[in-house]
Design a protein around this motif. Structure first.
Motif, short mmCIF file in Angstrom:
data_model
loop_
_atom_site.label_atom_id
_atom_site.label_comp_id
_atom_site.label_asym_id
_atom_site.label_seq_id
_atom_site.Cartn_x
_atom_site.Cartn_y
_atom_site.Cartn_z
N ARG A 21 22.94 10.61 -22.24
CA ARG A 21 23.46 11.38 -23.35
C ARG A 21 23.23 10.67 -24.67
N VAL A 22 23.48 9.36 -24.70
CA VAL A 22 23.24 8.59 -25.93
C VAL A 22 21.78 8.71 -26.35
N PHE A 23 20.88 8.58 -25.38
CA PHE A 23 19.46 8.65 -25.69
C PHE A 23 19.07 10.00 -26.28
N HIS A 24 19.58 11.07 -25.68
CA HIS A 24 19.25 12.39 -26.20
C HIS A 24 19.89 12.65 -27.56
N SER A 44 17.80 10.42 -30.05
CA SER A 44 16.42 10.86 -30.21
C SER A 44 16.38 12.17 -31.00
N THR A 45 17.39 13.02 -30.79
CA THR A 45 17.49 14.24 -31.60
C THR A 45 17.79 13.90 -33.06
N LEU A 46 18.68 12.94 -33.27
CA LEU A 46 18.93 12.46 -34.64
C LEU A 46 17.65 11.92 -35.27
N ASP A 47 16.83 11.24 -34.46
CA ASP A 47 15.58 10.72 -34.97
C ASP A 47 14.65 11.85 -35.42
N ALA A 48 14.67 12.96 -34.67
CA ALA A 48 13.87 14.12 -35.06
C ALA A 48 14.43 14.76 -36.33
N VAL A 49 15.74 14.94 -36.38
CA VAL A 49 16.38 15.53 -37.56
C VAL A 49 16.06 14.73 -38.81
N SER A 50 16.07 13.40 -38.68
CA SER A 50 15.87 12.52 -39.83
C SER A 50 14.43 12.14 -40.07
N ASP A 51 13.50 12.72 -39.30
CA ASP A 51 12.08 12.41 -39.43
C ASP A 51 11.81 10.92 -39.18
N GLY A 52 12.37 10.42 -38.07
CA GLY A 52 12.08 9.06 -37.64
C GLY A 52 12.91 7.98 -38.28
N ARG A 53 14.11 8.30 -38.76
CA ARG A 53 14.92 7.30 -39.45
C ARG A 53 16.12 6.81 -38.64
N ALA A 54 16.28 7.26 -37.40
CA ALA A 54 17.44 6.86 -36.60
C ALA A 54 17.24 5.48 -35.99
N GLN A 55 18.35 4.75 -35.82
CA GLN A 55 18.34 3.46 -35.13
C GLN A 55 19.72 3.24 -34.54
N LEU A 56 19.80 2.35 -33.55
CA LEU A 56 21.07 2.04 -32.91
C LEU A 56 21.28 0.54 -32.84
N ILE A 57 22.55 0.17 -32.86
CA ILE A 57 22.98 -1.14 -32.37
C ILE A 57 23.90 -0.85 -31.20
N VAL A 58 23.56 -1.33 -30.02
CA VAL A 58 24.40 -1.10 -28.85
C VAL A 58 25.14 -2.38 -28.49
N ASN A 79 12.91 10.51 -10.48
CA ASN A 79 11.74 11.01 -11.21
C ASN A 79 12.14 11.96 -12.33
N GLU A 80 13.22 11.59 -13.00
CA GLU A 80 13.73 12.42 -14.10
C GLU A 80 12.76 12.36 -15.28
N VAL A 81 12.32 13.51 -15.74
CA VAL A 81 11.44 13.57 -16.89
C VAL A 81 12.29 13.53 -18.16
N VAL A 82 12.10 12.50 -18.95
CA VAL A 82 12.85 12.32 -20.19
C VAL A 82 11.93 12.71 -21.33
N ASN A 83 12.18 13.84 -21.93
CA ASN A 83 11.26 14.35 -22.94
C ASN A 83 12.02 14.86 -24.16
N PRO A 84 12.77 13.97 -24.83
CA PRO A 84 13.50 14.39 -26.02
C PRO A 84 12.54 14.50 -27.21
N PRO A 85 12.99 15.08 -28.31
CA PRO A 85 12.12 15.28 -29.46
C PRO A 85 11.94 14.04 -30.34
N LEU A 86 11.45 12.97 -29.74
CA LEU A 86 11.24 11.73 -30.50
C LEU A 86 9.97 11.80 -31.34
#
Length: 350
Positions: free
Chosen positions: A92-95, A98-112, A163-170
């Motif tokens: 869920r965090v990844f999706h 990665s969606t935030l990254d799409a919304v922001s045009d590649g400006r998302a980042q995390l500190i975990v 074999n989960e396909v992870v294909n978010p809008p990165l």
């Protein structure tokens, strides 16, 4: 000279309304968005929101707030400080991000991180005794999600992936993810093992005491076969026109914050002398731009850091003070720090 990132970190405190009360939580969030918009206007590189579940902190849903900030900005990186991965589902965090990254045009980042506050553990049904094991397992899965398009995985704390396909809008490249460390060598080695950048939470004492951790990180990163990874610094502070104004503005909120934490964690309540010692020679960046810029430059140079995040205006500091802090940090402190770092000196003085 390395390209240093300068960011702001916040826990979205319920701010003082100037009349002895607190600003309503929904208004705090709207004010926070305005603070982020100002951060971009004055040249700050990133704006990063924490994750807590307390009545006086409004950062429980940082991806939502960050998406709103992204819609109001064009250059500012939007991220977290930190995401408590131990009590979240990595998929869920990844999706979400990665969606935030799409919304922001590649400006998302995390500190975990594991999180220094523990209220999310009972809230989401986790046992605090599993603190270490939870983070290890979830970081391993999250790193797999970052780097693989199809994941087969099994663990103890969530259902397996087959074999989960992870294909978010990165956008192109993967989501920049840092690992937060508060001072444990084992945590430093963990970040190095996964080949992820290291964010050091330096909230007390002179920053150069963390130099052995930086050296350990670079050495073990190379031993694990990864290329050089970045190192960042997260430290608290408040900037005002003069040193005394900054000290006077931050002190009552800093004291109240640590009195609250002392009640929760059984700490000794720090004295004003301790506060002033941290201001003068520790990792509390409270003062005027001319005082703070050399201290930040020395910390970056001393640790070979690639990023400096100011956890600005700790506690319930009023919105207007926070806005002025942001303006001074962006317009005056950061240009001075960049100029000082360009000089061929080992240390600079205020």
């Amino acid at each position: 000279m390395r390209n240093i990132e300068f960011g702001l970190d916040t826990f979205a405190y319920a701010t003082d309304d100037g009349r002895g009360g607190e600003v309503a939580g929904d208004q705090v969030i709207r004010n926070l968005i305005e603070e982020a918009v100002l951060a971009e206007e004055v040249g700050i590189d990133s704006f990063n929101i924490g994750e807590h579940y307390r009545k006086d902190l409004m950062d429980t849903a940082s991806p939502v707030i960050l998406a709103s900030i992204a819609s109001r900005t064009t250059r500012l990186r939007v991220g977290t400080a930190v995401t408590v991965l131990s009590t979240q589902d990595p998929v869920r965090v990844f999706h979400n991000f990665s969606t935030l990254d799409a919304v922001s045009d590649g400006r998302a980042q995390l500190i975990v991180g594991r999180g220094s506050a523990s209220e999310s553990f009972p809230l989401f049904g986790y046992d605090l005794s599993d603190y270490e094991e939870l983070f290890e397992e979830k970081l391993e899965l999250f790193t797999r999600l970052l780097r693989e398009k199809q994941v087969t995985w099994s663990g103890k704390y969530r259902p397996p992936l087959n074999n989960e396909v992870v294909n978010p809008p990165l956008p192109s490249g993967h989501l920049p993810t840092w690992v937060a460390v508060g001072g444990s060598p084992q945590s430093v080695v963990r970040a190095a093992r996964y080949g992820l950048p290291l964010m050091l939470a330096i909230i007390g004492g002179h920053p150069t005491r963390f130099r052995p951790y930086v050296d350990l990180f670079h050495r073990t990163t190379a031993e694990f076969g990864h290329g050089r990874q970045k190192v960042g610094i997260h430290s608290p502070g408040l900037i005002a026109e003069t040193d005394q104004a900054a000290i006077d503005l931050q002190w009552p909120y800093w004291r109240a914050l640590f009195e609250q934490e002392a009640r929760i964690r059984g700490w000794q309540v720090p004295s004003k002398d301790h506060y002033l010692a941290e201001v003068q020679g520790g990792s509390l960046y409270v003062g005027s731009p001319d005082t703070i810029a050399p201290r930040i430059a020395n910390a970056i140079r001393g640790l070979g850091a690639d990023r400096f995040d100011l956890a600005y205006a700790s506690g319930h500091v009023p919105h207007e003070v926070r806005m002025r802090n942001i303006e001074l940090f962006g317009r005056e402190v950061i240009p001075q720090v960049r100029e000082l770092l360009a000089q061929n000196t080992t240390e600079v003085t205020a």
